[in-house]
Enzyme design. Structure first.
Site, PDB file in Angstrom:
ATOM      1  CB  CYS A 132      20.640 -39.263 -12.132  1.00 11.24           C
ATOM      2  SG  CYS A 132      21.040 -39.572 -13.868  1.00 11.24           S
ATOM      3  CG  HIS A 165      21.149 -41.896 -18.085  1.00  7.33           C
ATOM      4  ND1 HIS A 165      20.225 -41.313 -18.922  1.00  7.33           N
ATOM      5  CD2 HIS A 165      21.028 -41.244 -16.883  1.00  7.33           C
ATOM      6  CE1 HIS A 165      19.580 -40.340 -18.272  1.00  7.33           C
ATOM      7  NE2 HIS A 165      20.044 -40.294 -17.033  1.00  7.33           N
ATOM      8  CG  HIS A 190      16.166 -42.100 -14.660  1.00 14.77           C
ATOM      9  ND1 HIS A 190      17.293 -42.872 -14.821  1.00 14.77           N
ATOM     10  CD2 HIS A 190      16.577 -40.816 -14.704  1.00 14.77           C
ATOM     11  CE1 HIS A 190      18.340 -42.071 -14.935  1.00 14.77           C
ATOM     12  NE2 HIS A 190      17.931 -40.818 -14.866  1.00 14.77           N
ATOM     13  CG  HIS A 208      20.676 -36.128 -15.846  1.00 22.21           C
ATOM     14  ND1 HIS A 208      20.240 -37.289 -16.428  1.00 22.21           N
ATOM     15  CD2 HIS A 208      21.039 -35.301 -16.863  1.00 22.21           C
ATOM     16  CE1 HIS A 208      20.318 -37.180 -17.744  1.00 22.21           C
ATOM     17  NE2 HIS A 208      20.813 -35.994 -18.038  1.00 22.21           N
ATOM     18  CD  GLU A 210      13.381 -33.777 -13.953  1.00 19.29           C
ATOM     19  OE1 GLU A 210      13.428 -32.922 -14.841  1.00 19.29           O
ATOM     20  OE2 GLU A 210      14.006 -34.870 -14.016  1.00 19.29           O
ATOM     21  CE  LYS A 211      14.893 -38.849 -17.873  1.00 21.05           C
ATOM     22  NZ  LYS A 211      14.668 -37.726 -18.804  1.00 21.05           N
ATOM     23  CG  HIS A 212      16.552 -37.025 -12.963  1.00 21.39           C
ATOM     24  ND1 HIS A 212      16.341 -36.463 -14.188  1.00 21.39           N
ATOM     25  CD2 HIS A 212      17.586 -37.888 -13.097  1.00 21.39           C
ATOM     26  CE1 HIS A 212      17.206 -36.973 -15.045  1.00 21.39           C
ATOM     27  NE2 HIS A 212      17.976 -37.838 -14.413  1.00 21.39           N
TER      28      HIS A 212
HETATM   29 FE    FE Z   1      19.324 -39.135 -15.401  1.00 21.57          FE
END
Ligand code: FE
Length: 130
Positions: A115, A51, A45, A118, A15-17
């Site tokens: 983010c 973004h 990310h 997100h 999970e990139k976050h």
């Molecule tokens: Fe994001």
């Protein structure tokens, strides 16, 4: 509604976050060591005007303490903004920061990142102080 309902978590390898906390598992009491916090270590990310990761905060909670202590707060403020239009700027801050710290008791390092689309993500890492 409480914050904990809004803070997401997961395995940073998938999970990139999720913020990644990198430091030794064990350190000597009172001795300076380095902690690096980042987002996107395994899966990058996006870093665009629309973004991007805006900030990461790092806390420490000692094993017998009630409250956490903020070790550092890192803002990433350049994401391609430019008078010529979004993503045409010359500068992009990557979501990675390093801080030097001394601890005198074992406990938990906690990172939270944001983010811009997100939301909030957290991670933690135990650290032993001898
Ligand atoms: Fe994001």
């Amino acid at each position: 509604m409480k914050f904990d309902a809004l803070i997401q978590s997961g395995d940073w390898k998938g999970e990139k976050h999720v913020p990644v906390i990198e430091c030794p598992d064990e350190v000597a009491s009172g001795q300076v060591f380095t902690i690096t916090v980042s987002v996107g270590k395994e899966i990058p990310h996006p870093n665009t005007t629309e973004h991007h990761i805006k900030w990461i905060k790092l806390f420490f909670k000692g094993e017998d303490e009630k409250f956490p202590f903020e070790l550092g707060s890192f803002e990433f403020t350049a994401h391609g903004e430019h008078v010529g239009g979004p993503n045409t700027g010359p500068a992009y801050s990557e979501p990675c920061a390093t801080v030097k710290v001394k601890l005198n008791k074992s406990g938990t390092l906690l990172a939270i990142s944001y983010c811009n689309i997100h939301g909030l993500w957290e991670n933690s890492k135990e650290i032993k102080v001898k």
